[in-house]
Design a protein around this motif. Sequence first.
Motif, PDB file in Angstrom:
ATOM      1  N   PRO A  57       3.158   3.241   3.755  1.00  0.00           N
ATOM      2  CA  PRO A  57       2.571   3.793   2.702  1.00  0.00           C
ATOM      3  C   PRO A  57       1.219   3.023   2.016  1.00  0.00           C
ATOM      4  CG  PRO A  57       4.848   4.151   2.051  1.00  0.00           C
ATOM      5  CD  PRO A  57       4.408   3.199   3.272  1.00  0.00           C
ATOM      6  N   LEU A  58       1.510   1.536   2.249  1.00  0.00           N
ATOM      7  CA  LEU A  58       0.493   0.679   1.667  1.00  0.00           C
ATOM      8  C   LEU A  58      -0.394   0.033   2.712  1.00  0.00           C
ATOM      9  CD1 LEU A  58       2.757  -1.753  -0.614  1.00  0.00           C
ATOM     10  CD2 LEU A  58       0.952   0.290  -1.386  1.00  0.00           C
ATOM     11  N   ALA A  59      -0.168   0.353   4.032  1.00  0.00           N
ATOM     12  CA  ALA A  59      -1.125  -0.123   5.262  1.00  0.00           C
ATOM     13  C   ALA A  59      -2.519   0.261   4.913  1.00  0.00           C
ATOM     14  CB  ALA A  59      -0.442   0.217   6.319  1.00  0.00           C
ATOM     15  N   GLY A  60      -2.535   1.693   4.627  1.00  0.00           N
ATOM     16  CA  GLY A  60      -4.014   1.937   4.466  1.00  0.00           C
ATOM     17  C   GLY A  60      -4.712   1.327   3.332  1.00  0.00           C
ATOM     18  N   HIS A  61      -3.855   1.056   2.243  1.00  0.00           N
ATOM     19  CA  HIS A  61      -4.641   0.362   1.140  1.00  0.00           C
ATOM     20  C   HIS A  61      -5.174  -1.115   1.452  1.00  0.00           C
ATOM     21  CE1 HIS A  61      -5.719   0.008  -3.105  1.00  0.00           C
ATOM     22  NE2 HIS A  61      -4.667  -1.108  -3.151  1.00  0.00           N
ATOM     23  N   VAL A  62      -4.109  -1.660   2.117  1.00  0.00           N
ATOM     24  CA  VAL A  62      -4.465  -2.988   2.672  1.00  0.00           C
ATOM     25  C   VAL A  62      -5.621  -3.017   3.484  1.00  0.00           C
ATOM     26  CG1 VAL A  62      -3.673  -4.963   3.944  1.00  0.00           C
ATOM     27  CG2 VAL A  62      -2.084  -3.864   2.235  1.00  0.00           C
ATOM     28  N   ALA A  63      -5.807  -2.131   4.307  1.00  0.00           N
ATOM     29  CA  ALA A  63      -7.172  -1.927   5.309  1.00  0.00           C
ATOM     30  C   ALA A  63      -8.153  -1.671   4.259  1.00  0.00           C
ATOM     31  CB  ALA A  63      -6.506  -1.023   6.247  1.00  0.00           C
ATOM     32  N   VAL A  64      -8.183  -1.031   3.472  1.00  0.00           N
ATOM     33  CA  VAL A  64      -9.324  -0.762   2.670  1.00  0.00           C
ATOM     34  C   VAL A  64      -9.668  -2.001   2.048  1.00  0.00           C
ATOM     35  CG1 VAL A  64      -9.952   0.562   0.418  1.00  0.00           C
ATOM     36  CG2 VAL A  64      -8.840   1.657   2.458  1.00  0.00           C
ATOM     37  N   LEU A  65      -8.702  -2.713   1.232  1.00  0.00           N
ATOM     38  CA  LEU A  65      -8.912  -3.937   0.659  1.00  0.00           C
ATOM     39  C   LEU A  65      -9.743  -5.013   1.355  1.00  0.00           C
ATOM     40  CD1 LEU A  65      -5.948  -4.330  -1.718  1.00  0.00           C
ATOM     41  CD2 LEU A  65      -8.020  -4.109  -2.408  1.00  0.00           C
ATOM     42  N   GLU A  66      -9.228  -5.370   2.662  1.00  0.00           N
ATOM     43  CA  GLU A  66      -9.652  -6.103   3.683  1.00  0.00           C
ATOM     44  C   GLU A  66     -10.992  -5.756   4.039  1.00  0.00           C
ATOM     45  OE1 GLU A  66      -8.530  -9.048   4.933  1.00  0.00           O
ATOM     46  OE2 GLU A  66      -6.398  -8.899   3.750  1.00  0.00           O
ATOM     47  N   GLU A  67     -11.405  -4.477   4.064  1.00  0.00           N
ATOM     48  CA  GLU A  67     -12.755  -4.162   4.703  1.00  0.00           C
ATOM     49  C   GLU A  67     -13.681  -4.413   3.166  1.00  0.00           C
ATOM     50  OE1 GLU A  67     -14.457  -3.132   7.254  1.00  0.00           O
ATOM     51  OE2 GLU A  67     -12.596  -3.472   8.372  1.00  0.00           O
ATOM     52  N   MET A  68     -13.082  -4.323   2.064  1.00  0.00           N
ATOM     53  CA  MET A  68     -13.868  -4.420   0.891  1.00  0.00           C
ATOM     54  C   MET A  68     -14.160  -6.110   0.927  1.00  0.00           C
ATOM     55  SD  MET A  68     -12.474  -1.903  -1.922  1.00  0.00           S
ATOM     56  CE  MET A  68     -13.006  -3.100  -3.349  1.00  0.00           C
ATOM     57  N   ARG A  69     -13.479  -6.792   1.383  1.00  0.00           N
ATOM     58  CA  ARG A  69     -13.301  -8.284   1.156  1.00  0.00           C
ATOM     59  C   ARG A  69     -14.628  -8.638   2.199  1.00  0.00           C
ATOM     60  NH1 ARG A  69     -12.291 -12.756   4.271  1.00  0.00           N
ATOM     61  NH2 ARG A  69     -11.268 -11.552   5.464  1.00  0.00           N
ATOM     62  N   LEU A  70     -14.497  -8.203   3.358  1.00  0.00           N
ATOM     63  CA  LEU A  70     -15.252  -8.392   4.439  1.00  0.00           C
ATOM     64  C   LEU A  70     -16.787  -8.016   3.956  1.00  0.00           C
ATOM     65  CD1 LEU A  70     -13.427  -7.509   7.672  1.00  0.00           C
ATOM     66  CD2 LEU A  70     -13.957  -9.783   6.859  1.00  0.00           C
ATOM     67  N   ARG A  71     -17.024  -6.629   3.339  1.00  0.00           N
ATOM     68  CA  ARG A  71     -18.367  -6.387   2.775  1.00  0.00           C
ATOM     69  C   ARG A  71     -18.805  -7.258   1.694  1.00  0.00           C
ATOM     70  NH1 ARG A  71     -21.968  -2.671   4.717  1.00  0.00           N
ATOM     71  NH2 ARG A  71     -22.800  -1.306   3.175  1.00  0.00           N
ATOM     72  N   ALA A  72     -18.011  -7.610   0.886  1.00  0.00           N
ATOM     73  CA  ALA A  72     -18.338  -8.440  -0.258  1.00  0.00           C
ATOM     74  C   ALA A  72     -18.939 -10.052   0.335  1.00  0.00           C
ATOM     75  CB  ALA A  72     -17.268  -8.784  -1.035  1.00  0.00           C
ATOM     76  N   LEU A  73     -18.146 -10.238   1.563  1.00  0.00           N
ATOM     77  CA  LEU A  73     -18.727 -11.567   2.207  1.00  0.00           C
ATOM     78  C   LEU A  73     -19.961 -11.132   2.906  1.00  0.00           C
ATOM     79  CD1 LEU A  73     -18.024 -14.447   3.132  1.00  0.00           C
ATOM     80  CD2 LEU A  73     -16.696 -13.558   5.076  1.00  0.00           C
ATOM     81  N   GLU A  74     -20.186 -10.307   3.459  1.00  0.00           N
ATOM     82  CA  GLU A  74     -21.642  -9.928   4.122  1.00  0.00           C
ATOM     83  C   GLU A  74     -22.512  -9.911   3.048  1.00  0.00           C
ATOM     84  OE1 GLU A  74     -20.751  -6.278   6.148  1.00  0.00           O
ATOM     85  OE2 GLU A  74     -19.617  -7.387   7.957  1.00  0.00           O
ATOM     86  N   HIS A  75     -22.285  -9.235   2.029  1.00  0.00           N
ATOM     87  CA  HIS A  75     -23.233  -9.265   1.063  1.00  0.00           C
ATOM     88  C   HIS A  75     -23.591 -10.623   0.445  1.00  0.00           C
ATOM     89  CE1 HIS A  75     -22.602  -4.581   0.562  1.00  0.00           C
ATOM     90  NE2 HIS A  75     -23.256  -5.119   1.699  1.00  0.00           N
ATOM     91  N   ARG A  76     -22.549 -11.499   0.272  1.00  0.00           N
ATOM     92  CA  ARG A  76     -22.820 -12.821  -0.333  1.00  0.00           C
ATOM     93  C   ARG A  76     -23.569 -13.643   0.685  1.00  0.00           C
ATOM     94  NH1 ARG A  76     -19.635 -16.665   1.068  1.00  0.00           N
ATOM     95  NH2 ARG A  76     -21.397 -17.167   2.110  1.00  0.00           N
TER      96      ARG A  76
END
Length: 181
Positions: A57-76
């Motif tokens: 149930p939480l695996a999808g949410h974790v994947a979304v959060l990890e992708e958001m972190r990578l996107r924030a890193l790329e934008h930084r």
Amino acid sequence: MLLLGEEELDAQEFERLHHEGDRLLAAGHPEAAAQRLRQALDLWRGTALADIPVGAPLAGHVAVLEEMRLRALEHRILADRQLGRHRELIPELRLLTLHQPMNEWYHEQLMLALDAAGRRSEALHVYRVLYRRLDEDLGIAPSRPLQELHNDLLSGTSPTRQEFQALAARAMEQGLRARSA
């Protein structure tokens, strides 16, 4: 039942700061954007929900959060590049390319930072190493944009700072449009 304010959940605070940083970067304020994105990324400690048993149930949410972190890193990284912090980015980008050896975007950013720092030969070496890895492991060549950057480096016509800012603005606009769709 535990009631928390929105600012008390790191994930929500991260998302707020990330979106604020994205808006600032898209509006042409890279200094403020870099600051907000750093604040967002500073909230991370390891992987998402590392202290919670993650089942299906939480695996999808974790994947979304990890992708958001990578996107924030790329934008930084984009914000720092717009600010001319090429030399400061080199160690971080080298580490990212080691941890994610097939991520072409990180390799491209490292090549651009090295070139902007006057280290074109090292930028060409980064391409050669990536080319070999992709060819040997997957049987593919780097993407067309990376091949074009390689050719630009060889001919001494790599993107200028103004061209990079225009490219970064377009990338941000596309990212923001995709998020609102």
